[in-house]
Design a protein around this motif. Structure first.
Motif, PDB file in Angstrom:
ATOM      1  N   SER A 102      -2.876  14.238  -2.091  1.00  0.00           N
ATOM      2  CA  SER A 102      -2.632  12.935  -1.493  1.00  0.00           C
ATOM      3  C   SER A 102      -3.391  11.889  -2.288  1.00  0.00           C
ATOM      4  O   SER A 102      -4.548  12.107  -2.668  1.00  0.00           O
ATOM      5  CB  SER A 102      -3.111  12.957  -0.037  1.00  0.00           C
ATOM      6  OG  SER A 102      -2.964  11.694   0.546  1.00  0.00           O
ATOM      7  N   ARG A 103      -2.724  10.769  -2.528  1.00  0.00           N
ATOM      8  CA  ARG A 103      -3.421   9.655  -3.181  1.00  0.00           C
ATOM      9  C   ARG A 103      -2.802   8.352  -2.726  1.00  0.00           C
ATOM     10  O   ARG A 103      -1.666   8.306  -2.269  1.00  0.00           O
ATOM     11  CB  ARG A 103      -3.400   9.794  -4.687  1.00  0.00           C
ATOM     12  CG  ARG A 103      -2.110   9.388  -5.355  1.00  0.00           C
ATOM     13  CD  ARG A 103      -2.313   9.350  -6.870  1.00  0.00           C
ATOM     14  NE  ARG A 103      -1.526   8.294  -7.427  1.00  0.00           N
ATOM     15  CZ  ARG A 103      -0.678   8.473  -8.427  1.00  0.00           C
ATOM     16  NH1 ARG A 103      -0.553   9.640  -8.988  1.00  0.00           N
ATOM     17  NH2 ARG A 103       0.010   7.453  -8.892  1.00  0.00           N
ATOM     18  N   GLN A 104      -3.575   7.294  -2.848  1.00  0.00           N
ATOM     19  CA  GLN A 104      -3.119   5.981  -2.405  1.00  0.00           C
ATOM     20  C   GLN A 104      -3.336   4.963  -3.511  1.00  0.00           C
ATOM     21  O   GLN A 104      -4.351   4.986  -4.199  1.00  0.00           O
ATOM     22  CB  GLN A 104      -3.908   5.572  -1.168  1.00  0.00           C
ATOM     23  CG  GLN A 104      -3.614   4.162  -0.710  1.00  0.00           C
ATOM     24  CD  GLN A 104      -4.421   3.800   0.511  1.00  0.00           C
ATOM     25  OE1 GLN A 104      -4.173   4.324   1.574  1.00  0.00           O
ATOM     26  NE2 GLN A 104      -5.379   2.913   0.357  1.00  0.00           N
ATOM     27  N   ASP A 105      -2.355   4.081  -3.664  1.00  0.00           N
ATOM     28  CA  ASP A 105      -2.458   2.977  -4.612  1.00  0.00           C
ATOM     29  C   ASP A 105      -2.009   1.702  -3.918  1.00  0.00           C
ATOM     30  O   ASP A 105      -1.295   1.743  -2.910  1.00  0.00           O
ATOM     31  CB  ASP A 105      -1.565   3.225  -5.839  1.00  0.00           C
ATOM     32  CG  ASP A 105      -2.032   4.423  -6.642  1.00  0.00           C
ATOM     33  OD1 ASP A 105      -3.172   4.404  -7.130  1.00  0.00           O
ATOM     34  OD2 ASP A 105      -1.252   5.383  -6.782  1.00  0.00           O
ATOM     35  N   THR A 106      -2.421   0.570  -4.463  1.00  0.00           N
ATOM     36  CA  THR A 106      -2.010  -0.714  -3.913  1.00  0.00           C
ATOM     37  C   THR A 106      -1.395  -1.551  -5.034  1.00  0.00           C
ATOM     38  O   THR A 106      -1.753  -1.401  -6.210  1.00  0.00           O
ATOM     39  CB  THR A 106      -3.199  -1.471  -3.282  1.00  0.00           C
ATOM     40  OG1 THR A 106      -4.239  -1.610  -4.243  1.00  0.00           O
ATOM     41  CG2 THR A 106      -3.721  -0.738  -2.062  1.00  0.00           C
ATOM     42  N   GLU A 112      -7.844  -2.542   6.944  1.00  0.00           N
ATOM     43  CA  GLU A 112      -8.738  -1.464   6.502  1.00  0.00           C
ATOM     44  C   GLU A 112     -10.117  -1.577   7.161  1.00  0.00           C
ATOM     45  O   GLU A 112     -10.750  -0.556   7.430  1.00  0.00           O
ATOM     46  CB  GLU A 112      -8.893  -1.492   4.973  1.00  0.00           C
ATOM     47  CG  GLU A 112      -7.644  -1.104   4.219  1.00  0.00           C
ATOM     48  CD  GLU A 112      -7.353   0.384   4.249  1.00  0.00           C
ATOM     49  OE1 GLU A 112      -8.254   1.176   3.950  1.00  0.00           O
ATOM     50  OE2 GLU A 112      -6.209   0.754   4.583  1.00  0.00           O
ATOM     51  N   GLN A 135       0.892  -1.159   0.000  1.00  0.00           N
ATOM     52  CA  GLN A 135       0.000   0.000   0.000  1.00  0.00           C
ATOM     53  C   GLN A 135       0.935   1.214   0.000  1.00  0.00           C
ATOM     54  O   GLN A 135       1.796   1.342   0.870  1.00  0.00           O
ATOM     55  CB  GLN A 135      -0.860  -0.012   1.260  1.00  0.00           C
ATOM     56  CG  GLN A 135      -1.658   1.238   1.475  1.00  0.00           C
ATOM     57  CD  GLN A 135      -2.295   1.248   2.860  1.00  0.00           C
ATOM     58  OE1 GLN A 135      -1.902   0.509   3.756  1.00  0.00           O
ATOM     59  NE2 GLN A 135      -3.267   2.090   3.034  1.00  0.00           N
ATOM     60  N   LYS A 193       1.096   5.371  -0.223  1.00  0.00           N
ATOM     61  CA  LYS A 193       0.423   6.667  -0.201  1.00  0.00           C
ATOM     62  C   LYS A 193       1.437   7.721  -0.612  1.00  0.00           C
ATOM     63  O   LYS A 193       2.533   7.783  -0.072  1.00  0.00           O
ATOM     64  CB  LYS A 193      -0.122   6.969   1.190  1.00  0.00           C
ATOM     65  CG  LYS A 193      -0.941   8.227   1.242  1.00  0.00           C
ATOM     66  CD  LYS A 193      -1.713   8.334   2.530  1.00  0.00           C
ATOM     67  CE  LYS A 193      -2.724   9.458   2.422  1.00  0.00           C
ATOM     68  NZ  LYS A 193      -3.691   9.448   3.489  1.00  0.00           N
ATOM     69  N   ARG A 194       1.077   8.541  -1.578  1.00  0.00           N
ATOM     70  CA  ARG A 194       1.940   9.611  -2.081  1.00  0.00           C
ATOM     71  C   ARG A 194       1.318  10.940  -1.663  1.00  0.00           C
ATOM     72  O   ARG A 194       0.154  11.199  -1.924  1.00  0.00           O
ATOM     73  CB  ARG A 194       2.044   9.534  -3.598  1.00  0.00           C
ATOM     74  CG  ARG A 194       2.883  10.632  -4.230  1.00  0.00           C
ATOM     75  CD  ARG A 194       2.865  10.548  -5.753  1.00  0.00           C
ATOM     76  NE  ARG A 194       3.122   9.214  -6.253  1.00  0.00           N
ATOM     77  CZ  ARG A 194       4.329   8.741  -6.566  1.00  0.00           C
ATOM     78  NH1 ARG A 194       5.391   9.502  -6.432  1.00  0.00           N
ATOM     79  NH2 ARG A 194       4.464   7.516  -7.026  1.00  0.00           N
TER      80      ARG A 194
END
Length: 102
Positions: free
Chosen positions: A91-95, A67, A4, A6-7
């Motif tokens: 901010s964004r999150q990727d998996t 989660e 996971q 997060k940027r």
């Protein structure tokens, strides 16, 4: 293995406001399947900062369980309705699923 990531883009000179939040032990470390967490700060001489929060899990199912956990949900509910901090620009999150490793 499952990641996971997060940027976050933050205003110049404010990276430590984010990174300090990850310096102590938290609830995630006790979660089944948690393998580790790294906070990466992009080196830049000037301008906005970029931070990656990289969380390693044994499996996607372990991440999903975190989660859905009451501890994780309670942490988000505590901040519900509050505006994001002024120093966070984006901010964004990727998996990601690991498909090869050496």
């Amino acid at each position: 293995m499952f990641y996971q990531i997060k940027r976050m883009t933050v205003k110049e000179g404010t990276s430590t406001k984010v990174t300090d939040k990850f310096s102590g032990e938290g609830l995630i470390e006790k979660q089944t399947g948690f393998l580790g967490l790294e906070v990466l700060v992009k080196e830049s001489r000037r301008g906005d900062g970029e931070i990656l929060i990289v969380v390693r899990w044994e499996s996607k199912e372990d991440w999903k369980n975190w989660e859905k956990s009451p501890e994780h949900i309670a942490g988000h509910k505590a901040n519900a309705g509050k505006p994001k901090p002024e120093y966070i620009i984006d901010s964004r999150q990727d998996t990601y699923e690991v498909t090869a490793s050496k």
